[in-house]
Scaffold this motif. Structure first.
Motif, PDB file in Angstrom:
ATOM      1  N   CYS A   1      -4.637  -6.348  -9.299  1.00 55.04           N
ATOM      2  CA  CYS A   1      -4.720  -6.787  -8.028  1.00 55.04           C
ATOM      3  C   CYS A   1      -3.746  -7.864  -7.719  1.00 55.04           C
ATOM      4  O   CYS A   1      -3.525  -8.694  -8.444  1.00 55.04           O
TER       5      CYS A   1
ATOM      6  N   LEU B   1       0.842  -1.259  -0.293  1.00 50.68           N
ATOM      7  CA  LEU B   1       0.021   0.100  -0.093  1.00 50.68           C
ATOM      8  C   LEU B   1       0.746   1.310   0.077  1.00 50.68           C
ATOM      9  O   LEU B   1       1.895   1.308   0.776  1.00 50.68           O
TER      10      LEU B   1
ATOM     11  N   LEU C   1      -9.547  -1.310   1.182  1.00 46.56           N
ATOM     12  CA  LEU C   1      -8.985  -2.371   0.469  1.00 46.56           C
ATOM     13  C   LEU C   1      -9.797  -3.529   0.448  1.00 46.56           C
ATOM     14  O   LEU C   1     -10.621  -4.015   1.401  1.00 46.56           O
TER      15      LEU C   1
ATOM     16  N   GLU D   1      -8.002  -0.107  -3.885  1.00 47.98           N
ATOM     17  CA  GLU D   1      -7.187  -1.243  -3.743  1.00 47.98           C
ATOM     18  C   GLU D   1      -7.509  -2.518  -3.689  1.00 47.98           C
ATOM     19  O   GLU D   1      -8.562  -2.641  -3.087  1.00 47.98           O
ATOM     20  N   CYS D   2      -6.955  -3.367  -4.231  1.00 48.33           N
ATOM     21  CA  CYS D   2      -7.535  -5.134  -4.084  1.00 48.33           C
ATOM     22  C   CYS D   2      -6.573  -5.910  -4.242  1.00 48.33           C
ATOM     23  O   CYS D   2      -5.577  -5.879  -4.403  1.00 48.33           O
TER      24      CYS D   2
ATOM     25  N   LYS E   1      -0.997  -8.002  -0.145  1.00 52.47           N
ATOM     26  CA  LYS E   1      -0.638  -6.684  -0.106  1.00 52.47           C
ATOM     27  C   LYS E   1       0.016  -6.559   1.309  1.00 52.47           C
ATOM     28  O   LYS E   1      -0.683  -6.579   2.376  1.00 52.47           O
TER      29      LYS E   1
ATOM     30  N   MET F   1     -10.619  -2.698   5.648  1.00 52.39           N
ATOM     31  CA  MET F   1     -10.734  -3.778   4.682  1.00 52.39           C
ATOM     32  C   MET F   1     -12.006  -4.416   4.683  1.00 52.39           C
ATOM     33  O   MET F   1     -12.465  -4.793   5.771  1.00 52.39           O
TER      34      MET F   1
END
Length: 343
Positions: free
Chosen positions: A207, A71, A117, A142-143, A211, A89
């Protein structure tokens, strides 16, 4: 004489008419065959050139899926990354757009101050996969790639005759895993994959499997945090993990617990999170792991692992873990909150 010649003239006239009729019939047939042939060619052109280009989306080659990414955010002001106050998340959405939006409203998601996320399996099964996907793309969310996104990419590659998806490991190696046999026109994921537009594919394809979050709360302390769809093996460093394990595992096989399985009822199987927490933060199992995938076990909150798939697609709940930053006597303080809505 007249009476004798009349039948002969009549006979010759009939023969002439017959020949003329046959000639017309042949011309008519040739004309009809020509028209039918031209119509057939036109129809073939429409169905093979015009309609496919209109209804079948343009194909885009798949790039290797990143195994590990970070991230680009931080809880500490003044650093190079984007400064945020919260990381939110969300577990497996599975195309449930309305519940997803309700959850964002409940956690008071603020794009300027929060990093959102999604932990994989954000599409398929539910009724509004494209609406979820379009929202994620529009808002640059974000994924994590889930096993269902991976299957969709496999079907997409099959449909468009592209190379199957691969994983890009951090040492530069490429690994692939082909788990789809044949084409199933009645498979919802295959039908979904056929309709993907280039911008949909590019988003899913970027993706990553794991992460890195930076830091996450562990009681009153902090530890490095990671997000993954299914889980990570506690005996391996992040760079040594098998991407397919990270997408599909639910349990580890005893007695050594160095083999993964997606079947929680397999002989000698034990929840990977239970084994992971038994290490008490000892490296390499020193990360706080946020994950989804395991709807059967539901919400599972342990010290070092946070299972957030609470079965929204089965009528359960949609869950978010919210990490908030603050200060305590001039020092950074992190807190975690679990927020849910009914599905």
């Amino acid at each position: 004489i007249m009476s004798e010649s009349a039948p002969l003239l009549h006979q010759e006239g009939d023969e002439y008419v017959s020949k003329h009729t046959n000639t017309l019939n042949k011309r008519t047939k040739v004309t009809l065959y020509t028209i039918v042939g031209l119509l057939g060619l036109a129809t073939l052109w429409v169905f093979t050139i015009v309609l496919p280009s209109y209804y079948i989306p343009e194909a885009v080659p798949l790039k290797p899926i990143k195994h590990i990414s970070q991230l680009n955010t931080t809880f500490v002001a003044g650093e190079e990354q984007k400064h945020i106050k919260r990381i939110i998340m969300i577990g497996d959405i599975h195309g449930h757009y309305h519940e997803f939006k309700q959850l964002l409203k409940k956690v008071r998601y603020n794009k300027r101050e929060d990093e959102l996320l999604v932990l994989g399996d954000f599409v398929t099964k539910g009724p509004d996969s494209f609406r979820v996907l379009d929202y994620l793309i529009e808002h640059k969310i974000e994924c994590i790639v889930g096993n269902h996104e991976y299957y969709v990419l496999q079907y997409y590659a099959l449909f468009h005759a592209l190379d199957q998806p691969r994983f890009l490991l951090n040492d530069g190696q490429h690994v692939s895993h082909i788990g789809t046999d044949g084409v199933f026109n009645d498979d919802p994921e295959y039908l979904f994959a056929k309709k993907l537009q280039p911008h949909h594919v590019k988003y899913i394809n970027q993706c990553s499997v794991i992460k890195e979050l930076g830091i996450a709360p562990v009681g009153k302390d902090v530890a490095p945090g990671v997000a993954v769809h299914a889980g990570i093996r506690p005996d391996l460093k992040l760079s040594q993990q098998n991407p397919i394990d990270n997408l599909e595992m639910r349990s580890l096989i005893g007695p050594h617990f160095n083999e993964t399985t997606s079947d929680p009822d397999a002989p000698f199987a034990k929840s990977w999170s239970k084994v992971y927490n038994s290490k008490h933060g000892e490296a390499p199992a020193n990360y706080v792991v946020y994950y989804g995938h395991d709807a059967g076990r539901g919400l599972k909150l342990k010290k070092y692992t946070k299972g957030l798939d609470s079965g929204c697609d089965k009528g359960g709940k949609l869950t978010a873990a919210v990490i908030s930053s603050g200060e305590n006597k001039g020092k950074l303080k992190l807190e975690e909150e679990i927020v849910q809505i009914d599905c």
